[in-house]
Scaffold this motif. Sequence first.
Motif, mmCIF file in Angstrom:
data_model
loop_
_atom_site.group_PDB
_atom_site.id
_atom_site.type_symbol
_atom_site.label_atom_id
_atom_site.label_comp_id
_atom_site.label_asym_id
_atom_site.label_seq_id
_atom_site.Cartn_x
_atom_site.Cartn_y
_atom_site.Cartn_z
ATOM 1 N N ASP A 430 0.677 -1.110 -0.055
ATOM 2 C CA ASP A 430 0.133 0.011 0.120
ATOM 3 C C ASP A 430 0.789 1.362 -0.138
ATOM 4 O O ASP A 430 0.489 2.048 -0.931
ATOM 5 C CB ASP A 430 -0.951 0.086 1.411
ATOM 6 N N ILE A 442 -2.662 6.180 1.876
ATOM 7 C CA ILE A 442 -2.594 4.919 1.444
ATOM 8 C C ILE A 442 -4.047 4.406 1.204
ATOM 9 O O ILE A 442 -4.367 3.372 0.172
ATOM 10 C CB ILE A 442 -2.029 3.776 2.366
ATOM 11 N N ILE A 446 -6.271 1.773 -2.083
ATOM 12 C CA ILE A 446 -7.043 0.495 -1.551
ATOM 13 C C ILE A 446 -8.279 0.535 -2.131
ATOM 14 O O ILE A 446 -8.999 1.656 -1.876
ATOM 15 C CB ILE A 446 -6.680 0.553 0.023
#
Length: 490
Positions: A430, A442, A446
């Motif tokens: 990530d 991050i 995701i």
Amino acid sequence: MPTGEMEVLAESVEVLNVCRTLPFEMKDFVKKSESLRMKYRYLDLRSPEMQRNLRLRSQLVMRMREFLCNQHGFVDVETPTLFKRTPGGAKEFVVPSREPGRFYSLPQSPQQFKQLLMVAGVDRYFQVARCYRDEGSRPDRQPEFTQVDIEMSFVEQAGILALVEGLLAYSWPAEKGPVQVPFQTMTYEEAMRDYGVDKPDTRFCMKLMDLSPVFSSTQAEFLRSALSKPAGSVQAICVPSGAKLFSAKDLEELKQTARTLFGQELSVVLVRADGTLKSALKKLLSASATEELLQGSGAQPGDLLLLAAGALNTVRPLLGKLRMQCAELLESRGMRIRSSWSQLIIRLLLPLPEDIHLLYTEPHKVRGQHYDLVLNGCEIGGGSIRIHKASEQLHVLQRILQEDPSLLSHLLEALDSGAPPHGGIALGLDRLVSIMVGAHSIRDVIAFPKSFRGHDLMSCAPDFVSEEELKSYHISVNWPAEQEGGEEGK
């Protein structure tokens, strides 16, 4: 939107589905709050930016698999996500079972499993692994995350370094420019001496300097009147054009950072255009000492010097923090000082296998074989050469860490079955992707991330479970009054 060279003349139209009014416009220039984006993540993922991020991530993982499996003979092994509690480390999530008083734990990483695989003869293992830690979210961390986990038997640090260099050079997206190999390396001591942090951003200079000799004759008075600290080392950083670009408010914010985070006073020296100094320290320095200060620091007209005095383990981290704060201030004033990418750095902690005899007599002097991978001032990976002898691991658990070895009895038994020397590294996928795409968090790389509080705003997880449903797990809970208070109450 580009349509290419083809035009379509529709002869009939069939409505497959209808769309209600959307919570936000699907346009890049329309600003949306992060909480709204996460609540309607399935809509946010339609944006070109999120599509690019997810596709780049997919391509990166595919290239990593090609490199490890096809070119270097690694075996991709999935390991369990229902395991047992691990002593020490970050706080873990526990999962109830149907047996009274017995719980699973979600693993922080596959660390134990990959060592067990080394014992099992899977001499080259990797996995794109899900990891779990019961802690709050930050821009570079959330409760569940993904790492590229790698372990090898009969390997030394040089072998792991070469593998990681090759892996990133092979998988790095072509549009992001080539990876410079070999990676720059430095020891922990060098990083702290020059940058004040153990994960330095080397895209710009502004290294820390030891100016203690300049104040050798006036140091006592300097420390007493300027910094109000006991005698110690005098460290400094030189900020190019800082005297010209920083306002009085900027300088006060730097001083406040020093006071709030480190309990230190900061001394500010501005170098005027004519080369004279503007500082409370000026009256403490003779003409020769002033010249020595300018020469020793390399400060030029228009530059800014920040000085702090005291113990090295305090003033170095302080100036390391201020170094990054100054870089952000300079760039906000239009002065570009950081390149797109820093060299990738492996930080080595002086590994000496001959220290092993000190483990039983002076364990605090043992230097471990550890290494970190740092990119643009962010730690994106870390690993070590492991303890592969059961007797040594037992001693570390019992005598040094003072942990209950019975919790790791399976690992100790495995090591006692003839474990080969082994070591590895884990890369934070990530974090790596977020740096590649220039994301601030991050969460932007995701697909379905958690909020700052670790919540899934789309499904409202974690949610309450009724007493009746909990009976089969032998759990009884007195729910708080906020249960009916909506998402904020939860």
